[in-house]
Scaffold this motif. Sequence first.
Motif, short mmCIF file in Angstrom:
data_model
loop_
_atom_site.label_atom_id
_atom_site.label_comp_id
_atom_site.label_asym_id
_atom_site.label_seq_id
_atom_site.Cartn_x
_atom_site.Cartn_y
_atom_site.Cartn_z
N SER A 81 14.61 -3.21 4.17
CA SER A 81 14.61 -2.86 2.26
C SER A 81 13.50 -4.08 2.34
CB SER A 81 15.94 -2.36 1.97
OG SER A 81 15.48 -2.58 0.43
N SER A 82 13.69 -5.37 2.52
CA SER A 82 13.75 -6.74 2.23
C SER A 82 12.24 -7.08 2.28
CB SER A 82 14.51 -7.86 2.72
OG SER A 82 14.78 -7.69 4.62
N GLY A 83 11.95 -6.29 4.14
CA GLY A 83 10.59 -6.56 4.51
C GLY A 83 9.63 -5.73 4.31
N LEU A 84 10.28 -4.23 3.42
CA LEU A 84 9.09 -3.36 2.93
C LEU A 84 8.92 -3.86 1.32
CD1 LEU A 84 10.30 -0.05 3.71
CD2 LEU A 84 7.84 -1.07 4.30
N ASP A 85 10.38 -4.84 0.65
CA ASP A 85 9.47 -5.89 -0.67
C ASP A 85 8.48 -6.85 -0.26
OD1 ASP A 85 11.39 -3.49 -1.39
OD2 ASP A 85 13.25 -4.81 -1.99
N ARG A 86 8.72 -7.30 0.78
CA ARG A 86 7.91 -8.37 1.13
C ARG A 86 6.18 -8.37 1.38
NH1 ARG A 86 9.25 -11.44 6.29
NH2 ARG A 86 7.52 -12.26 5.88
N LEU A 87 6.07 -6.26 2.46
CA LEU A 87 5.09 -5.89 1.88
C LEU A 87 4.38 -5.65 1.00
CD1 LEU A 87 2.98 -5.42 5.07
CD2 LEU A 87 4.50 -3.55 4.58
N GLN A 88 5.18 -5.16 0.32
CA GLN A 88 4.37 -4.45 -1.04
C GLN A 88 3.95 -5.55 -2.09
OE1 GLN A 88 6.08 -4.95 -4.10
NE2 GLN A 88 4.09 -3.06 -4.79
N LEU A 89 4.99 -6.70 -2.24
CA LEU A 89 3.68 -8.01 -2.97
C LEU A 89 2.52 -8.73 -2.51
CD1 LEU A 89 4.92 -9.28 -5.20
CD2 LEU A 89 6.20 -11.03 -4.12
N ALA A 90 2.71 -8.69 -0.90
CA ALA A 90 1.68 -9.73 -0.21
C ALA A 90 0.70 -8.97 -0.36
CB ALA A 90 2.34 -9.33 1.32
N VAL A 91 0.46 -7.25 -0.65
CA VAL A 91 -0.89 -6.57 -0.21
C VAL A 91 -0.90 -6.30 -1.36
CG1 VAL A 91 -1.73 -4.23 0.59
CG2 VAL A 91 -0.16 -5.52 2.49
N ASN A 92 -0.37 -5.72 -2.29
CA ASN A 92 -0.41 -4.94 -3.57
C ASN A 92 -0.04 -6.34 -5.00
OD1 ASN A 92 -0.84 -2.36 -2.54
ND2 ASN A 92 0.69 -1.09 -2.58
N GLY A 93 0.57 -6.76 -4.52
CA GLY A 93 0.40 -7.58 -5.50
C GLY A 93 1.98 -7.61 -6.50
N VAL A 94 2.12 -8.94 -7.72
CA VAL A 94 2.91 -7.91 -8.46
C VAL A 94 2.48 -6.67 -9.69
CG1 VAL A 94 4.62 -8.91 -10.44
CG2 VAL A 94 4.23 -10.37 -8.90
N ASP A 95 3.17 -5.90 -10.34
CA ASP A 95 2.98 -4.29 -10.41
C ASP A 95 1.71 -3.94 -9.87
OD1 ASP A 95 5.44 -4.78 -11.74
OD2 ASP A 95 4.35 -5.99 -13.50
N ASN A 96 1.64 -3.53 -8.77
CA ASN A 96 0.01 -4.27 -7.52
C ASN A 96 -1.05 -3.96 -8.75
OD1 ASN A 96 1.54 -1.72 -6.20
ND2 ASN A 96 1.93 -0.51 -8.12
N ALA A 97 -1.50 -5.32 -9.45
CA ALA A 97 -2.45 -5.64 -9.94
C ALA A 97 -3.49 -6.12 -8.69
CB ALA A 97 -2.09 -6.83 -10.50
N GLY A 98 -2.92 -6.06 -7.64
CA GLY A 98 -3.64 -6.75 -6.53
C GLY A 98 -4.20 -5.79 -5.66
N SER A 99 -3.60 -4.69 -6.08
CA SER A 99 -4.12 -3.57 -4.89
C SER A 99 -5.47 -2.58 -4.40
CB SER A 99 -3.11 -1.85 -5.84
OG SER A 99 -3.16 -1.58 -6.22
N ALA A 100 -5.81 -1.82 -4.09
CA ALA A 100 -6.77 -1.75 -3.58
C ALA A 100 -6.81 -0.27 -5.59
CB ALA A 100 -7.60 -1.27 -1.97
N SER A 101 -6.05 0.15 -5.51
CA SER A 101 -5.83 1.32 -6.66
C SER A 101 -6.80 1.01 -7.11
CB SER A 101 -4.59 2.21 -6.29
OG SER A 101 -5.12 3.31 -7.42
N THR A 102 -5.73 -0.29 -7.92
CA THR A 102 -6.38 -0.73 -9.30
C THR A 102 -7.65 -1.10 -9.06
OG1 THR A 102 -3.99 -1.89 -9.59
CG2 THR A 102 -5.70 -2.63 -11.10
#
Length: 478
Positions: A81-102
């Motif tokens: 759980s904690s690892g996936l949280d870190r991965l999400q933040l590292a790849v997609n950023g806060v609130d997915n602002a840095g994601s490829a989708s955005t």
Amino acid sequence: MSLSSALSIAQSALLSTSRQTNVVTRNVADASNPDYSRRIAQVVSNAPGARMVVVQRAVDQQLFRQNLSALSAWSGQSILSSGLDRLQLAVNGVDNAGSASTAIGKLHNALQLYATTPSNPNVGATVIDASRQAVRSLNSGSEAIQAFRADIDSQIATSVGEFNQLLAQFESVNKAIVAGTRTGTDVSDALDKRDALLKKIAEHVPVTTHLRADNDMVITTTGGVTMFETVARPVSFTPSPAYAPGMAGATVYIDNVPVSGSTGEASGKLAGLLQLRDGASVTMQAQLDEIARGLIGAFAETAPPLPDAAGLFTWSGAPGVPGTLVNGLAGQISINAAFDPDQGGNVNLLRDGGANGAAYVANTGGTASFADRLIALGDRLDQPMTFHPAAGITAAASVTAYSANAIGWLENARQQATTSADTKEALAARTAEALSNATGVNIDMEMSLMLDLEHTYQASARLLSTVDEMLKTLLNAV
């Protein structure tokens, strides 16, 4: 009853009461120690009028095994759980602002705006800027995933080192228990320590225990791999200092048998770490690679029957367009210099085509108001395409939808891991509480027992005093 017999009984009672009191005092002193099992002082008669105290340790093997299993499950799921949280933040950023989708959403909007004013090169420049952001999100996401894998690999190495230390300590304690049991020495403290070590070992891998003669214990994984039998078995792992897309991680071995991270719920810290390194992060890399492939294909220049050629987005295999999953493509994708004004390119090529030669020119009339190609590029972003199943999202979708689905895939994985971690934590707490109720110290019970022992001591003391007075009277009479 003779006076000597009465005196012997009183002395024996005082000695046994004293021993019982020591046991109760020890229980009270270690009441806050979660690894301490309550000592029970049993009075046994071994001859007429003579009593001895036998100290036993409270145990409940079934509850203890359940607690070990719950600890393994909680440890694995909390790591996941904690690892996936870190991965999400590292790849997609806060609130997915840095994601490829955005970034792709912004690119789509900029492309539509350019299609309304195709003669304005300043508006075209905004498309290039949006394209750069899409490239940066994919490049940085790929880099973040590989850095994450390297960090998890380091954590695996640390876990393996701790695991070996725990097994070495277990070997030492187990030897002391076996030797003490054979000589009749009280080994309760050593048994407490061994159980505490088992809990720590269970946090790394799920364990199964087997008791043999003289309290000797054998530990195996739930899959049957021996971790300890008389001596500790080696746990080995060769860490990798850096990772590249598609690179396989090293295997953890217990007694030369490979440990698998498996899929689904992780049981044990090592399983959780292996799942993060070789499961979720690898799947996310594949998703980014497929998004990059979709972008390259959507913006490719076409001129049937000539093959499609890389357009706005390019890669190391240009001018060809990737037709299937390419490991690391998200880290390779870049802006074609022919389109980028900052690199001496011409933004009008996005409107007109022809970066790969005259055969690919769409605006053959050279009109500034030509928007057909820009509209077609926008439509391609919304056209379904087939993505590789290794990326974990099998349904056909457009590049725009697929990039959004990638966020949904990770959010779903995070939610499942968090829910499972909370459930396993509650189970671990419940089994620990049940085990404590069965084998731990209850202060109220111990204080009540202390009062009973005090009364017993007083009665024995009065008996001893009475016998003493009678002996004095007898001696005086003589």
